[in-house]
Structure formats: C-alpha cells, structure tokens
Write a protein that holds these residues in place. Structure first.
Motif, PDB file in Angstrom:
ATOM      1  N   MET A   1      15.327   5.364  15.273  1.00 21.22           N
ATOM      2  CA  MET A   1      14.326   4.577  16.011  1.00 21.22           C
ATOM      3  C   MET A   1      12.993   4.629  15.269  1.00 21.22           C
ATOM      4  N   GLU A   2      12.148   5.505  15.740  1.00 19.95           N
ATOM      5  CA  GLU A   2      10.816   5.591  15.174  1.00 19.95           C
ATOM      6  C   GLU A   2      10.845   6.303  13.819  1.00 19.95           C
ATOM      7  N   GLY A   3       9.790   6.135  13.065  1.00 17.98           N
ATOM      8  CA  GLY A   3       9.678   6.913  11.840  1.00 17.98           C
ATOM      9  C   GLY A   3      10.120   6.149  10.612  1.00 17.98           C
ATOM     10  N   TYR A   4      10.831   5.040  10.807  1.00 21.92           N
ATOM     11  CA  TYR A   4      11.227   4.242   9.659  1.00 21.92           C
ATOM     12  C   TYR A   4      10.146   3.210   9.404  1.00 21.92           C
ATOM     13  N   ILE A   5       9.563   3.267   8.253  1.00 23.27           N
ATOM     14  CA  ILE A   5       8.466   2.357   7.947  1.00 23.27           C
ATOM     15  C   ILE A   5       9.033   1.050   7.424  1.00 23.27           C
ATOM     16  N   LYS A   6       8.717  -0.026   8.171  1.00 18.29           N
ATOM     17  CA  LYS A   6       9.268  -1.327   7.824  1.00 18.29           C
ATOM     18  C   LYS A   6       8.405  -2.049   6.802  1.00 18.29           C
ATOM     19  N   PHE A   7       7.125  -1.768   6.826  1.00 19.68           N
ATOM     20  CA  PHE A   7       6.228  -2.444   5.888  1.00 19.68           C
ATOM     21  C   PHE A   7       6.156  -1.665   4.585  1.00 19.68           C
ATOM     22  N   LYS A   8       5.571  -2.299   3.568  1.00 16.21           N
ATOM     23  CA  LYS A   8       5.369  -1.602   2.312  1.00 16.21           C
ATOM     24  C   LYS A   8       4.012  -0.925   2.374  1.00 16.21           C
ATOM     25  N   PRO A   9       3.985   0.401   2.502  1.00 19.60           N
ATOM     26  CA  PRO A   9       2.686   1.047   2.585  1.00 19.60           C
ATOM     27  C   PRO A   9       2.037   1.163   1.207  1.00 19.60           C
ATOM     28  N   HIS A  10       0.814   0.671   1.105  1.00 21.25           N
ATOM     29  CA  HIS A  10       0.032   0.905  -0.100  1.00 21.25           C
ATOM     30  C   HIS A  10      -0.851   2.099   0.254  1.00 21.25           C
ATOM     31  N   TRP A  11      -0.280   3.254   0.033  1.00 25.04           N
ATOM     32  CA  TRP A  11      -0.900   4.479   0.519  1.00 25.04           C
ATOM     33  C   TRP A  11      -1.601   5.219  -0.614  1.00 25.04           C
ATOM     34  N   THR A  12      -2.871   5.516  -0.396  1.00 24.02           N
ATOM     35  CA  THR A  12      -3.615   6.347  -1.326  1.00 24.02           C
ATOM     36  C   THR A  12      -3.796   7.707  -0.677  1.00 24.02           C
ATOM     37  N   ALA A  13      -3.238   8.733  -1.303  1.00 23.65           N
ATOM     38  CA  ALA A  13      -3.417  10.085  -0.775  1.00 23.65           C
ATOM     39  C   ALA A  13      -4.884  10.469  -0.878  1.00 23.65           C
ATOM     40  N   ARG A  76      -5.341  16.567   9.435  1.00 23.40           N
ATOM     41  CA  ARG A  76      -4.322  16.266   8.415  1.00 23.40           C
ATOM     42  C   ARG A  76      -3.299  15.246   8.890  1.00 23.40           C
ATOM     43  N   HIS A  77      -3.321  14.924  10.178  1.00 24.09           N
ATOM     44  CA  HIS A  77      -2.313  14.024  10.748  1.00 24.09           C
ATOM     45  C   HIS A  77      -2.829  12.612  11.010  1.00 24.09           C
ATOM     46  N   TYR A  78      -4.033  12.320  10.526  1.00 26.15           N
ATOM     47  CA  TYR A  78      -4.599  10.985  10.753  1.00 26.15           C
ATOM     48  C   TYR A  78      -4.911  10.318   9.420  1.00 26.15           C
ATOM     49  N   CYS A  79      -4.816   8.994   9.410  1.00 27.73           N
ATOM     50  CA  CYS A  79      -5.217   8.282   8.208  1.00 27.73           C
ATOM     51  C   CYS A  79      -5.941   6.986   8.560  1.00 27.73           C
ATOM     52  N   VAL A  80      -6.598   6.409   7.593  1.00 25.67           N
ATOM     53  CA  VAL A  80      -7.379   5.195   7.799  1.00 25.67           C
ATOM     54  C   VAL A  80      -6.588   3.999   7.282  1.00 25.67           C
ATOM     55  N   VAL A  81      -6.401   3.003   8.157  1.00 26.35           N
ATOM     56  CA  VAL A  81      -5.792   1.743   7.702  1.00 26.35           C
ATOM     57  C   VAL A  81      -6.938   0.823   7.295  1.00 26.35           C
ATOM     58  N   GLN A  82      -6.918   0.429   6.025  1.00 28.19           N
ATOM     59  CA  GLN A  82      -7.991  -0.423   5.499  1.00 28.19           C
ATOM     60  C   GLN A  82      -7.727  -1.881   5.828  1.00 28.19           C
ATOM     61  N   SER A  83      -6.443  -2.273   5.719  1.00 29.28           N
ATOM     62  CA  SER A  83      -6.084  -3.658   6.013  1.00 29.28           C
ATOM     63  C   SER A  83      -4.580  -3.761   6.207  1.00 29.28           C
ATOM     64  N   ALA A  84      -4.164  -4.811   6.895  1.00 30.88           N
ATOM     65  CA  ALA A  84      -2.742  -5.076   7.094  1.00 30.88           C
ATOM     66  C   ALA A  84      -2.518  -6.562   6.911  1.00 30.88           C
ATOM     67  N   ASP A  85      -1.465  -6.911   6.226  1.00 29.25           N
ATOM     68  CA  ASP A  85      -1.180  -8.309   5.941  1.00 29.25           C
ATOM     69  C   ASP A  85       0.267  -8.618   6.335  1.00 29.25           C
ATOM     70  N   PRO A  86       0.466  -9.166   7.555  1.00 28.78           N
ATOM     71  CA  PRO A  86       1.828  -9.439   8.016  1.00 28.78           C
ATOM     72  C   PRO A  86       2.581 -10.393   7.078  1.00 28.78           C
ATOM     73  N   GLU A  87       1.881 -11.340   6.481  1.00 33.63           N
ATOM     74  CA  GLU A  87       2.582 -12.291   5.611  1.00 33.63           C
ATOM     75  C   GLU A  87       3.195 -11.615   4.392  1.00 33.63           C
ATOM     76  N   ARG A  88       2.499 -10.650   3.854  1.00 31.83           N
ATOM     77  CA  ARG A  88       3.040  -9.917   2.702  1.00 31.83           C
ATOM     78  C   ARG A  88       3.762  -8.645   3.139  1.00 31.83           C
ATOM     79  N   ASN A  89       3.698  -8.358   4.446  1.00 32.91           N
ATOM     80  CA  ASN A  89       4.306  -7.144   5.003  1.00 32.91           C
ATOM     81  C   ASN A  89       3.755  -5.877   4.343  1.00 32.91           C
ATOM     82  N   THR A  90       2.451  -5.860   4.168  1.00 35.32           N
ATOM     83  CA  THR A  90       1.825  -4.687   3.553  1.00 35.32           C
ATOM     84  C   THR A  90       0.761  -4.077   4.475  1.00 35.32           C
ATOM     85  N   VAL A  91       0.617  -2.776   4.372  1.00 36.56           N
ATOM     86  CA  VAL A  91      -0.447  -2.054   5.061  1.00 36.56           C
ATOM     87  C   VAL A  91      -1.122  -1.176   4.019  1.00 36.56           C
TER      88      VAL A  91
END
Ligand SMILES: [Zn+2]
Length: 201
Positions: A1-13, A76-91
């Motif tokens: 169920m939860e925990g599977y990331i469907k979008f492509k995360p552009h994640w900067t540590a 340590r359990h929070y992060c900042v989402v800068q932008s999300a683009d449903p058309e490209r399926n990116t966060v």
C-alpha cells in the motif's frame, strides 16, 4: 500500500532543518498519530502524512516517506518539497529523507487553493466507510500518489463543495482520507470533528 513512491523524486540530500522550524508541524503530527489517523498496519507498513505550506509559491514541508509507523518524529523525518509537476510526474524535494509518496496530492491542493496552509492524509477504516460517496470522493480507478490523483483532486476542488468542506476520501485507496485547512489546527480539527460524529451516534 503506502510507501511505494509513484513519482520520480528529484531528491537532494540535505541536513535536517533546525528543530524550531519543524516544531509546530511535529506537534500536530503527534496529535494526529495519537488519534490513530497516522500509524501502521499489523504488517508494519506505515500510513499517513502531514504537510505545511512554507510560502505562496507552493513550497511545503512534509513528513518523509515511510515514517507513518513511528510514534514520534524529529527533524530528520521531514523534507521540503520545492515543486511538483504532475505532467512530468516529478517531485523536487530536499532534506534528510525523501518526501512522502503522497506529495503530489498535497501539492495539487496547495496549487489550487492559495488559502490552504496545511494538508493531512490519514487512514481510518470506519470513518472512510461512512464518508465514502457521501462527501467528495476521488474515483476508484485513480491510484494514490499518481499524477491522475492530482488531477482528480483539482476536479473535486472545482466541481464539488470540497473547497469549503475541506475533507475528501479516496475510493481507490482504501481507508484514505484527506483534510486540509488554513492552519494545521484547522486541518486536524476537520478530522477530529468527523471522528467525533462516530462516537455521538
Ligand atoms: Zn494512504
């Protein structure tokens, strides 16, 4: 169920934010966890997430992927989402953890409603059953965390009274409920108010 990331995360540590910056969201997150609206199933898989708007541009702070099972979170359990683009399926996100798999749905609400400053995604079996198709309901064929869900949320915000009532359920994501508000307090209150009705009847 939860925990599977469907979008492509552009994640900067990046390092955790100072505690003062997550103190308020964390306080409400603990409250929502205590209500059983964020938590874990017997198989250990966590559910639920919470976010708060950071600016008018749509940046927001959100609990990280796969943190629902933890009774207490810290910076340590929070992060900042800068932008999300449903058309490209990116966060695009930055922080010590990857953003919650529901980030695209949170972003859809912030993008459509400038007055909304907090969003909570909760699970609650009985509440979900009672509210399904009685309040705005995301269509069954729409899977959670997907670009289609973002579009479905925008549709509900435009075509139903959701923007005023501030709570909806997801037919295709069992037990899934979203509530939002101008503050974390309002979003939490919206869920609490519905739970209260279960016990009053
Ligand atoms: Zn969920």
């Amino acid at each position: 169920m939860e925990g599977y990331i469907k979008f492509k995360p552009h994640w900067t540590a990046a390092p955790a934010l100072p505690y003062e910056q997550i103190e308020e969201i964390n306080r409400w997150r603990t409250e929502v966890y205590r209500l059983g609206l964020i938590g874990a199933y017997p198989d250990g898989i966590g559910y639920g997430n919470i976010s708060v708007r950071l600016d008018a541009g749509g940046r927001f702070l959100i609990s990280g992927s796969a943190t629902g099972d933890l009774p207490e979170l810290d910076a340590r359990h929070y992060c900042v989402v800068q932008s999300a683009d449903p058309e490209r399926n990116t966060v695009v996100c930055e922080g010590p953890v990857v953003a919650s798999s529901e980030s695209m749905s949170h972003a859809a609400i912030y993008g459509e409603c400038p007055e909304v400053c907090a969003v909570i995604h909760a699970h609650h079996r009985e509440l979900w059953r009672r509210l399904l198709h009685r309040i705005p309901t995301a269509r069954a064929e729409v899977t959670y965390g997907s670009p289609e869900m973002a579009g479905e949320i925008v549709r509900l915000l435009r075509e139903t009274d959701l923007r005023r009532t501030k709570i909806f359920v997801t037919a295709g994501h069992e037990e899934g409920i979203f509530a939002f508000g101008a503050s974390l307090e309002e979003a939490t209150w919206r869920l609490r108010d519905e739970i209260k009705h279960i016990f009053l009847e």
